[in-house]
Write an enzyme that holds these catalytic residues in place. Structure first.
Site, mmCIF file in Angstrom:
data_model
loop_
_atom_site.group_PDB
_atom_site.id
_atom_site.type_symbol
_atom_site.label_atom_id
_atom_site.label_comp_id
_atom_site.label_asym_id
_atom_site.label_seq_id
_atom_site.Cartn_x
_atom_site.Cartn_y
_atom_site.Cartn_z
ATOM 1 N N CYS A 14 2.256 -0.801 -9.424
ATOM 2 C CA CYS A 14 1.252 0.154 -8.962
ATOM 3 C C CYS A 14 1.510 0.622 -7.538
ATOM 4 C CB CYS A 14 -0.140 -0.469 -9.053
ATOM 5 S SG CYS A 14 -0.264 -2.084 -8.257
ATOM 6 N N GLU A 65 -6.873 -10.792 -6.878
ATOM 7 C CA GLU A 65 -6.542 -9.756 -5.874
ATOM 8 C C GLU A 65 -7.792 -9.290 -5.166
ATOM 9 O OE1 GLU A 65 -4.714 -6.908 -8.621
ATOM 10 O OE2 GLU A 65 -2.761 -7.777 -8.145
#
Lengths: 581, 581
Positions: free
Chosen positions: B346, B248
């Site tokens: 998240c 990421e």
């Protein structure tokens, strides 16, 4: 690795091929010593696979899906046939016959046998080669069993049956798992090229051989359907196949990313093998055109460095920007230069056996016809009309000149057909017989020159070979607005070393006349293509990521080199597809 | 997941923000009950993290690199500050103070302490928020410790020290591992945005806060350098950041693939938080322009469906062809439509807390100046010249109309400066004060309107908002020859549902006048852009993968919609970047 015996066998096949045209006694002696070693490694019952004999004698034939025992056996059989063809020696044939008898005792549809087939096809085509020299039906029978069982549910899938026997439970493998092995459907129901691309094309090659031998039109039609899907939907312009590094596989139609092309070297070789078999059955240049594309360009030839020692490509991308190839995790299989070695070393011996057997691909013949598939200089002999006929080809044809000359040597005049291929990439061919231009009939891209041939008759072929602007089908989204350059069978690319960095910035002027020049000192001698492109004026570029204006452009000379010769001058950017002005 | 306490804390912060503008007693009661639960979960010594208290009480503070204890603590602190701001209640402040005291006892540079810092930054900016309301130096000290220790070798790297203590041996982590955590160098030596993009931008936000508080010009300059690298080399035109799904993370300059964009929703939010802090320190519209870009477009707004319930994007690509996104392994993180849920959740609470705190981003003020950063309708109050001044903004400005009006309410005339932002995307702004066009000084993209304001004075801003053709820096190879459409702050895209399949085939005519139309019934009401493009004549297309001719083209109407609103009409192709005719 579980398949490492095959590296030796592919080396052996290479040696055997080379003995066919140069029976070097030193090599023959080494080969015979290796045969003795293999005889020692073979078990009493015929079993042969050193990985399992040494490490896991209890696990033989328990995981056909992954364990490559049949794959290795296939490569040994191919080596045996090549050696027999070269030397007439039968020791290695006896050895593989014993091995096949063992395999046929373990695997089959009789009670107590396992109705399984290899996860990695290869043995199928090898069995057909053995059949060709022995005419022993057992080889066809075993090949047919492997091909017909593949992908069936009886009612369970064999890969699940053996998994359960191994104590793995009946975890149903997904369709994805099966299609990796081309075992998602019985082969006769398969319509698209799926899964691991080397496995697929080895399987299809074996299917062609079997269909041919059995005159099985339905099976042959399956091969035709798979062929059309492969070459019209899933093949790179280089002749490379397999567009996903994950599982080294085919994906979906028109998914041909250039920077994440996988196009394994072995897959290009396997495509050549498949094409070779298709054209034997149906003399159509569409097969040979693909064969030639893969041979001269992506994979087969680009796979190795010019000197043969400077490393090799496992993966043959069509676009490389080392800046990202060296950093992005999703490009980790793409190496921006050839590597000295890979953990899996399947490609080098595959290239070696291809090159050593190249002669097989140039001609084919039957009692009354000689096909000239490729235009590669050399000599060949054929038995026609009860005499040995020799064909000498003098060719500087492809890559560089569109001209080849065939001279016929024979003892007495004979009537037969010489059928040279008229390549699909050529818009205009002149055919000269004994120096005179002749119109000849053409069938599926093969000229049919039938006459009573005299000794020293010649056929000359003059191919128009201008620079061609190649475009992709519009569904290939990554190539939208881009062109590739091709001349004759040779596909070109741009390298940073000739054209500066940022090759994607260049916009090729395709309405120009290109300059074609042979450069003797470049890359062992190549013909380059020079032209003009527009490029962003570097002096005007600002340090802004996004702008609402257009930068001025400048004209720039570009120079394209044959794709096969790229990456011989250090790590640098390369692209096959160039934006069109 | 080891960080799952933070999901609750982000939800709490969202509730607290909403209580700031609507003190709903039901929600406040629920919040207080949650505080009681957390009090129960907190251990005697102040430790608080349910994952470790329940599962691994012996492993507290043993793996700061990966275990997210400080990350979770940070999110709780942020929730505490927001709740204190909303209610003035201090129970939760006491709780986090106890937690911070515990952390400061365990971690630090004194003998017996661990000189470690979080693998996932977040607590740094939270500590600075706590400092702001408590003015307790301990919060600055701990924040400073975490930031200054990061990436140092003393002589060993802390992540190696704790690894060895865990019994893992001194396996040296590679630079790659460290840069994932922004711990490859001491922060003052960092010059490029590296690693996990959310971690990076949370860290940089905390660094700005600390530099601001300590008047640490050097540290602020580091933030500026990192900012310029991020927005001028590594940011998508949507405002999304992080171009690699693996880790990421940021990759290298100009590596911004559209189909494999990661651009996590949380990263866009974190970029907004960072930009917000930069502009507080230096009122330059370049920060706010990025803030607005990320807010209205990629990540923050595109992350959720129009109704807020139709799923969300973890990954926000700029180009989707479901045919490949659904099959290619290297695109497996790219979902062609919003998903109901992801294992790592998240993003949704992060979007929620961003939207609930949106008011913070619209204005800022000091004793003598009110900045108007964003043009969003609403009311706000400021304390200036010892009176409360109210600003009412009536805006149908962005997305759809280039017009906003500010009305000033005050009890008695007062002299101060109103500084509305002049967006970087706007080439021409008219400013009307009480209906009259005025020339006003401008500093770094903020108009400076200083005068003695009377009650009911108005400022109107009229922004030119034509369709803008956006181009990328030439080094962004994937966007070569392509343009994006933007109008005002809104970035547009093409969807298949409006334009048919194969969006990459379209060549936009950029020298035309575009038609801009508000469509009330479309996507909750959006302004669309209509124009003309050339497209391949579908009827002419042959079933050949490669050709040497050009297909005829036809003219086609195209319709672009705001990028944030894509994927609300089923799975389909989408592209931001369009080929230019």
């Amino acid at each position: 690795m579980v398949f490492q015996d095959s590296d030796l066998y592919k080396w052996m096949e290479t040696v055997a091929f080379s003995l066919q045209w140069d029976r070097d006694h030193e090599w023959e002696k080494i080969f015979d010593e290796v045969v003795s070693l293999i005889e020692d490694a073979q078990e009493e019952d015929g079993y042969l696979n050193t990985y399992f004999s040494v490490n896991h004698p209890d696990k033989k034939w328990t995981n056909l899906k992954d364990d490559h025992e049949l794959y290795c056996a296939g490569h040994l059989m191919e080596a045996a046939v090549a050696y027999y063809d070269a030397t007439g020696k039968t020791r290695i044939i006896d050895l593989v016959s014993h091995l096949v008898d063992h395999i046929a005792s373990v695997l089959g549809k009789q009670k107590g046998q396992k109705a399984g087939y290899p996860g990695h096809p290869e043995i199928e085509l090898a069995l057909m080669k053995l059949y060709r020299i022995t005419e022993d039906q057992k080889y066809i029978d075993l090949c047919q069993f492997f091909i017909e069982e593949r992908g069936k549910r009886n009612p369970s899938h064999y890969f699940d049956i053996e998994l359960e026997k191994r104590g793995g439970g009946v975890k149903k493998s997904s369709n994805r798992n099966y299609d990796y092995y081309q075992a998602h459907l019985p082969v006769r129901e398969q319509k698209t090229a799926e899964g691991h691309s080397v496995r697929a094309t080895y399987l299809y090659s074996g299917m062609v051989d079997l269909a041919n031998e059995l005159k099985d039109k339905e099976l042959l039609d399956v091969c035709r359907v798979l062929w059309e899907n492969t070459v019209n939907k899933r093949m790179y312009v280089t002749g490379g196949i397999g567009s996903s590094s994950h599982e080294e596989r085919f994906t979906v139609d028109y998914d041909l990313p250039n920077d994440r092309a996988y196009t394994e070297t072995c897959a290009a070789i396997a495509l050549i093998m498949w094409a070779h078999r298709m054209v034997q059955i149906e003399a159509d240049h569409k097969y040979t055109d693909v064969l030639e594309r893969a041979l001269y360009n992506g994979g087969a030839l680009s796979g190795i460095s010019l000197d043969g020692k400077g490393g090799y490509f496992y993966v043959n991308p069509l676009e490389v920007w080392p800046h990202t190839a060296n950093c992005r995790h999703d490009m980790r299989t793409v190496k921006p230069t050839r590597q000295k070695w890979f953990g899996c070393a399947c490609c080098p011996p595959n290239i070696a056996r291809l090159l050593a057997s190249l002669g097989q691909y140039i001609y084919s013949a039957n009692d009354s016809e000689v096909y000239v598939h490729l235009f590669i200089g050399g000599e060949a002999s054929f038995k026609i009309d009860k005499q040995s006929i020799r064909l000498t080809q003098n060719s500087n044809y492809p890559p560089w000149e569109g001209r080849t000359k065939l001279t016929i040597d024979l003892e007495r005049p004979a009537t037969f057909t010489v059928s040279p291929r008229l390549p699909g990439w050529c818009r205009n061919v002149q055919i000269l017989i004994n120096g005179e231009i002749k119109d000849v009939p053409v069938d599926k891209g093969y000229a049919k020159i039938k006459r009573e041939w005299q000794n020293n008759d010649t056929i000359e072929l003059l191919f128009d070979m201008p620079v061609e602007i190649v475009r992709s089908h519009p569904e290939v989204r990554v190539n939208a607005g881009k062109v590739a350059l091709q001349r004759g069978p040779i596909l070109y690319c741009l390298e940073e070393v000739d054209n500066g960095a940022n090759l994607q910035d260049l916009r090729l002027k395709t309405n120009q006349s290109f300059v074609v020049e042979y450069e003797n000192g470049l890359l062992n001698g190549v013909t380059v293509i020079k032209g003009k492109a527009a490029a962003t004026d570097k002096d005007a570029i600002e340090d802004k990521l996004y702008t609402t204006f257009t930068y001025p452009e400048v004209e720039k000379e570009i120079k394209a080199i044959p794709y096969y010769a790229w990456s011989n001058r250090g790590e640098n950017e390369m692209t096959v597809w160039i934006r069109e002005k």
